[in-house]
Design a protein around this motif. Structure first.
Motif, PDB file in Angstrom:
ATOM      1  N   GLN A   1     -11.096  -4.903  44.637  1.00 45.09           N
ATOM      2  CA  GLN A   1     -11.102  -6.176  45.487  1.00 45.09           C
ATOM      3  C   GLN A   1      -9.759  -6.751  45.743  1.00 45.09           C
ATOM      4  OE1 GLN A   1     -13.987  -8.535  43.649  1.00 45.09           O
ATOM      5  NE2 GLN A   1     -15.680  -7.328  43.891  1.00 45.09           N
ATOM      6  N   ARG A   2      -8.850  -6.712  44.491  1.00 49.01           N
ATOM      7  CA  ARG A   2      -7.566  -7.315  44.649  1.00 49.01           C
ATOM      8  C   ARG A   2      -6.647  -6.483  45.586  1.00 49.01           C
ATOM      9  NH1 ARG A   2      -5.871 -11.635  43.028  1.00 49.01           N
ATOM     10  NH2 ARG A   2      -3.828 -10.677  42.803  1.00 49.01           N
ATOM     11  N   LEU A   3      -6.910  -5.346  45.601  1.00 45.52           N
ATOM     12  CA  LEU A   3      -6.073  -4.468  46.773  1.00 45.52           C
ATOM     13  C   LEU A   3      -6.516  -4.358  48.038  1.00 45.52           C
ATOM     14  CD1 LEU A   3      -6.107  -0.979  44.611  1.00 45.52           C
ATOM     15  CD2 LEU A   3      -4.012  -2.145  45.597  1.00 45.52           C
TER      16      LEU A   3
ATOM     17  N   GLY B   1     -13.546 -12.535  38.555  1.00 42.34           N
ATOM     18  CA  GLY B   1     -12.263 -12.918  39.378  1.00 42.34           C
ATOM     19  C   GLY B   1     -12.211 -14.476  39.495  1.00 42.34           C
ATOM     20  N   ARG B   2     -13.152 -14.858  39.774  1.00 40.86           N
ATOM     21  CA  ARG B   2     -13.310 -16.702  40.053  1.00 40.86           C
ATOM     22  C   ARG B   2     -13.176 -17.316  38.689  1.00 40.86           C
ATOM     23  NH1 ARG B   2     -17.255 -15.320  43.909  1.00 40.86           N
ATOM     24  NH2 ARG B   2     -18.846 -15.899  42.312  1.00 40.86           N
ATOM     25  N   ALA B   3     -13.714 -16.709  37.754  1.00 41.20           N
ATOM     26  CA  ALA B   3     -13.773 -17.230  36.201  1.00 41.20           C
ATOM     27  C   ALA B   3     -12.271 -17.249  35.623  1.00 41.20           C
ATOM     28  CB  ALA B   3     -14.535 -16.395  35.333  1.00 41.20           C
ATOM     29  N   ILE B   4     -11.624 -16.180  35.954  1.00 40.13           N
ATOM     30  CA  ILE B   4     -10.250 -16.035  35.406  1.00 40.13           C
ATOM     31  C   ILE B   4      -9.254 -16.555  36.311  1.00 40.13           C
ATOM     32  CG2 ILE B   4     -10.860 -14.192  33.785  1.00 40.13           C
ATOM     33  CD1 ILE B   4      -9.602 -12.051  35.531  1.00 40.13           C
ATOM     34  N   GLY B   5      -9.680 -17.071  37.572  1.00 39.99           N
ATOM     35  CA  GLY B   5      -8.619 -17.544  38.453  1.00 39.99           C
ATOM     36  C   GLY B   5      -7.634 -16.881  39.241  1.00 39.99           C
ATOM     37  N   VAL B   6      -8.034 -15.531  39.417  1.00 34.36           N
ATOM     38  CA  VAL B   6      -7.644 -14.437  40.223  1.00 34.36           C
ATOM     39  C   VAL B   6      -8.227 -13.882  41.468  1.00 34.36           C
ATOM     40  CG1 VAL B   6      -6.080 -13.817  38.364  1.00 34.36           C
ATOM     41  CG2 VAL B   6      -8.120 -12.714  38.645  1.00 34.36           C
ATOM     42  N   SER B   7      -9.134 -14.767  42.038  1.00 36.97           N
ATOM     43  CA  SER B   7     -10.014 -14.313  43.157  1.00 36.97           C
ATOM     44  C   SER B   7      -8.941 -13.845  44.244  1.00 36.97           C
ATOM     45  CB  SER B   7     -10.956 -15.186  43.616  1.00 36.97           C
ATOM     46  OG  SER B   7     -11.714 -15.705  42.449  1.00 36.97           O
ATOM     47  N   PRO B   8      -9.323 -12.766  44.943  1.00 36.07           N
ATOM     48  CA  PRO B   8      -8.647 -12.253  46.147  1.00 36.07           C
ATOM     49  C   PRO B   8      -8.313 -13.509  47.044  1.00 36.07           C
ATOM     50  CG  PRO B   8     -10.362 -10.933  45.518  1.00 36.07           C
ATOM     51  CD  PRO B   8     -10.865 -11.787  44.786  1.00 36.07           C
TER      52      PRO B   8
ATOM     53  N   GLY C   1      -4.762  -5.673  51.860  1.00 35.93           N
ATOM     54  CA  GLY C   1      -4.961  -5.200  53.223  1.00 35.93           C
ATOM     55  C   GLY C   1      -5.137  -3.580  53.077  1.00 35.93           C
ATOM     56  N   ALA C   2      -5.382  -3.208  51.811  1.00 34.53           N
ATOM     57  CA  ALA C   2      -5.284  -1.544  51.576  1.00 34.53           C
ATOM     58  C   ALA C   2      -6.609  -1.326  51.674  1.00 34.53           C
ATOM     59  CB  ALA C   2      -4.660  -1.568  50.132  1.00 34.53           C
ATOM     60  N   ARG C   3      -6.765   0.049  51.890  1.00 37.39           N
ATOM     61  CA  ARG C   3      -8.123   0.771  51.805  1.00 37.39           C
ATOM     62  C   ARG C   3      -7.969   1.695  50.385  1.00 37.39           C
ATOM     63  NH1 ARG C   3      -5.464   2.764  56.375  1.00 37.39           N
ATOM     64  NH2 ARG C   3      -5.222   4.657  55.658  1.00 37.39           N
ATOM     65  N   VAL C   4      -9.360   1.170  49.844  1.00 33.60           N
ATOM     66  CA  VAL C   4      -9.609   1.712  48.530  1.00 33.60           C
ATOM     67  C   VAL C   4     -10.842   2.455  48.557  1.00 33.60           C
ATOM     68  CG1 VAL C   4      -9.685   0.812  46.175  1.00 33.60           C
ATOM     69  CG2 VAL C   4      -8.326  -0.454  47.835  1.00 33.60           C
ATOM     70  N   ALA C   5     -10.735   3.627  47.545  1.00 34.69           N
ATOM     71  CA  ALA C   5     -11.842   4.342  47.383  1.00 34.69           C
ATOM     72  C   ALA C   5     -12.116   4.372  45.709  1.00 34.69           C
ATOM     73  CB  ALA C   5     -11.874   5.703  47.872  1.00 34.69           C
ATOM     74  N   LEU C   6     -13.419   4.164  45.260  1.00 35.07           N
ATOM     75  CA  LEU C   6     -13.696   4.417  44.088  1.00 35.07           C
ATOM     76  C   LEU C   6     -14.084   5.921  43.350  1.00 35.07           C
ATOM     77  CD1 LEU C   6     -15.587   1.067  43.552  1.00 35.07           C
ATOM     78  CD2 LEU C   6     -13.240   1.579  43.119  1.00 35.07           C
TER      79      LEU C   6
ATOM     80  N   GLY D   1     -25.006  -6.751  40.294  1.00 29.09           N
ATOM     81  CA  GLY D   1     -24.374  -5.552  40.508  1.00 29.09           C
ATOM     82  C   GLY D   1     -22.852  -5.418  40.266  1.00 29.09           C
ATOM     83  N   PRO D   2     -22.175  -4.415  39.794  1.00 28.40           N
ATOM     84  CA  PRO D   2     -20.792  -4.393  39.427  1.00 28.40           C
ATOM     85  C   PRO D   2     -19.833  -5.008  40.331  1.00 28.40           C
ATOM     86  CG  PRO D   2     -21.626  -2.291  39.063  1.00 28.40           C
ATOM     87  CD  PRO D   2     -22.698  -2.926  39.840  1.00 28.40           C
ATOM     88  N   ALA D   3     -19.999  -5.037  41.498  1.00 24.79           N
ATOM     89  CA  ALA D   3     -19.119  -5.868  42.656  1.00 24.79           C
ATOM     90  C   ALA D   3     -19.278  -7.356  42.428  1.00 24.79           C
ATOM     91  CB  ALA D   3     -19.444  -5.225  43.949  1.00 24.79           C
ATOM     92  N   GLN D   4     -20.523  -7.923  42.396  1.00 22.87           N
ATOM     93  CA  GLN D   4     -20.726  -9.225  42.419  1.00 22.87           C
ATOM     94  C   GLN D   4     -20.337  -9.804  41.146  1.00 22.87           C
ATOM     95  OE1 GLN D   4     -24.962 -10.329  42.608  1.00 22.87           O
ATOM     96  NE2 GLN D   4     -24.483 -12.333  42.516  1.00 22.87           N
ATOM     97  N   ALA D   5     -20.502  -8.865  39.962  1.00 24.82           N
ATOM     98  CA  ALA D   5     -19.966  -9.372  38.560  1.00 24.82           C
ATOM     99  C   ALA D   5     -18.501  -9.500  38.839  1.00 24.82           C
ATOM    100  CB  ALA D   5     -20.356  -8.431  37.827  1.00 24.82           C
ATOM    101  N   ALA D   6     -17.615  -8.641  39.542  1.00 21.66           N
ATOM    102  CA  ALA D   6     -16.448  -8.502  39.582  1.00 21.66           C
ATOM    103  C   ALA D   6     -15.787  -9.831  40.298  1.00 21.66           C
ATOM    104  CB  ALA D   6     -15.670  -7.247  40.150  1.00 21.66           C
ATOM    105  N   GLU D   7     -16.501 -10.086  41.350  1.00 22.97           N
ATOM    106  CA  GLU D   7     -16.157 -11.463  42.317  1.00 22.97           C
ATOM    107  C   GLU D   7     -16.459 -12.514  41.321  1.00 22.97           C
ATOM    108  OE1 GLU D   7     -18.864 -11.545  45.491  1.00 22.97           O
ATOM    109  OE2 GLU D   7     -17.830  -9.725  46.467  1.00 22.97           O
ATOM    110  N   GLU D   8     -17.204 -12.653  40.583  1.00 15.67           N
ATOM    111  CA  GLU D   8     -17.488 -13.680  39.405  1.00 15.67           C
ATOM    112  C   GLU D   8     -16.380 -13.731  38.594  1.00 15.67           C
ATOM    113  OE1 GLU D   8     -21.508 -13.384  38.053  1.00 15.67           O
ATOM    114  OE2 GLU D   8     -22.493 -14.039  40.270  1.00 15.67           O
TER     115      GLU D   8
END
Length: 517
Positions: free
Chosen positions: A271-273, A510-517, A277-282, A501-508
């Motif tokens: 999400q940070r990448l 990010g907001r909790a630690i103050g580094v949301s994209p 503007g970067a294209r990312v694969a997992l 889901g992992p994506a939603q947990a990652a968003e939350e």
């Protein structure tokens, strides 16, 4: 439930297309190997027993083991070709999966082709010779048409086996329908597990039905059935793989091991990448050894690992220095020996710990591993799949003389379940896991410091050491994640009710630690 179904459907085109490409390629290669080999063994009967024996032995090797074995083989081959010709062979993902599945595809086709050709009446062959047919003409015009139904039965079996075995390709970095199953098992997302099983079964069933139509057409000399079955297979294959044609290649590949925390952190990094503007694969679900090798060889660009794992498994160290000393030595060694950059620690530790249910610990009077060692002979240990083969377990046994009545290895999800339902008494838990508090577990003290520190650190591949976009995206995560925040994110994915889901947990997170994209 609806959210989980929507999430499953969102990734279906990608998972299905890559699963189909892998299965088709393996089946085609299996056909190209099996047919000439079968004809050679029929022409030279002395070859038949050794060839079929070797093919049968290959089939006895567990699928996951076969896939894993090809990764180091291709990695070593890539090192040779890179040094000799400047040609790097991708050792992660498609090629090891293709090699393993091709070998699995061979036996049914080979065995049925041999059986079909050897089962032809000798008088028919004599009649063909009598009318002046050459050996090639007899093979193409008489023997193969007569053996075709038996051969097609082998092709059908091979196709179904290959499609099923392709779900095991996830741990070596190949995206497939198995991604649903592996991630679903770890995060207790049973919708994903069911979705992956049903999708793979449906794909195998459709392919088997169409090949059965071709088989009946061959047996009855009915061209319409042959053409219809092949046409559906061809059109279906093109439709399934079409998402791969329209997609752009990812600029960055973020790796993840096979547990919830890794899925969350990989999503957060991605999400940070993407915000840059970067294209990312997992590349998710990787084993520990494969993840690091993939990074050092450049197959993935970044992932999160743990200092204790790198210290013991990669560096081969057995001492347990203070946290700062370990991190400094690890950073220098990684850069010097492997060209890997340790960007920095995330701010929390996820250490291996031994844990009991609080009620059980109080009943037995156990507070430390020293206490546990005195009663271990009457207790059962549950461990994650890797732990019992890791240096940390050897260090604990040596330091405390641990000898349990029983030892069982589990997927981490089922390991925690085994503890809560009383199947085992002790587990090798993870210190940042939210289930420790949720399940009311007691973490045992390690007074002899047998287990090293496990600070989570971001690693960058050698080719990405000076990548400005990667550093700019990931640097804000360094030192930003407290263990309480990570436990909350992990538990959001692992809990039974109101699951994220992992994506939603990652968003939350990010907001909790103050580094949301």
């Amino acid at each position: 439930m609806n959210g989980q179904i929507e999430a499953a459907l969102a990734v279906l085109p990608n998972y299905l297309s890559q699963h189909v490409v892998l299965s088709v390629a393996a089946l085609v290669l299996g056909l190209l190997i099996s047919f000439p080999l079968a004809i050679a063994t029929v022409r030279r009967p002395a070859l038949q027993t050794p060839v079929l024996t070797v093919a049968s032995l290959i089939q006895t090797i567990p699928g996951l083991a076969m896939l894993a074995l090809f990764y180091p083989v291709l990695l070593a081959l890539s090192a040779v070709t890179t040094q000799a010709f400047g040609l790097k062979i991708p050792a992660l993902g498609f090629l090891p999966s293709l090699a393993a599945l091709t070998l699995y595809a061979v036996l049914p086709i080979l065995r049925n082709t041999v059986a079909g050709l050897t089962g032809i009446e000798p008088t028919i062959r004599e009649a063909a010779r009598g009318v002046g047919m050459t050996q090639r003409q007899r093979l193409l015009q008489v023997e193969i048409p007569l053996a075709a139904p038996v051969i097609m039965a082998g092709v059908r079996t091979s196709a179904v086996w290959t499609i099923g075995a392709a779900t095991l390709a996830t741990p070596v970095g190949q995206t497939s329908l198995g991604n649903y199953i592996f991630s679903g098992l770890q995060t207790e997302n049973w919708v994903f597990v069911l979705f992956g099983c049903v999708a793979a079964a449906a794909l195998a069933l459709i392919v088997d039905l169409m090949l059965a139509l071709v088989e009946r057409g061959v047996a009855n000399r009915d061209r319409r059935k042959i053409i219809s079955g092949l046409a559906v297979l061809l059109v279906g294959t093109f439709a399934a793989v079409s998402p791969l044609w329209s997609g752009q290649k990812a600029a960055y590949v973020v790796g993840a091991k096979n547990f919830s925390e890794q899925y969350i952190l990989a999503e957060l990094m991605a999400q940070r990448l993407r915000a840059q503007g970067a294209r990312v694969a997992l590349q998710e679900g990787l084993g520990s050894a494969i993840a690091f090798r993939a990074l050092s060889s450049g197959d993935i660009d970044a992932y999160v690992d743990y200092t204790g794992t790198l210290w013991t498994n990669v560096m081969g160290r057995k001492d347990t220095p203070p946290r700062d000393v370990m991190l400094a030595e690890l950073t220098q060694w990684m850069s010097r020996e492997r060209g890997v950059t340790v960007l920095g620690p995330l701010g929390f530790e996820n250490a291996y710990v031994l844990a009991l249910r609080k009620s059980r610990a109080e009943e037995l009077g156990i507070r430390s591993i020293d206490d546990l060692a005195r009663q271990a002979s009457g207790l059962a240990l549950g461990a994650d799949i890797e732990f019992l083969d890791r240096p940390e377990w050897a260090a604990l046994r040596e330091a405390y003389g641990l000898r349990f009545r029983q030892q069982n290895a589990y997927n981490p999800t089922f390991m925690y379940r085994a503890l809560t339902n009383g199947t085992v008494d002790v587990i090798s838990a993870f210190s940042s896991d939210g289930r420790i508090a949720a399940d009311n577990l007691v973490v045992l003290d390690d007074p002899r410091h047998a287990v090293p520190n496990y600070d989570a650190v971001i690693l960058l591949a050698p080719k990405r050491a000076n990548d400005a976009i990667l550093r700019q995206a990931l640097r804000p995560l360094v030192g930003a994640i407290r263990v309480e925040a990570m436990r909350a994110a992990n538990y959001a994915v692992d809990r039974d009710d109101d699951k994220r889901g992992p994506a939603q947990a990652a968003e939350e997170l990010g907001r909790a630690i103050g580094v949301s994209p």
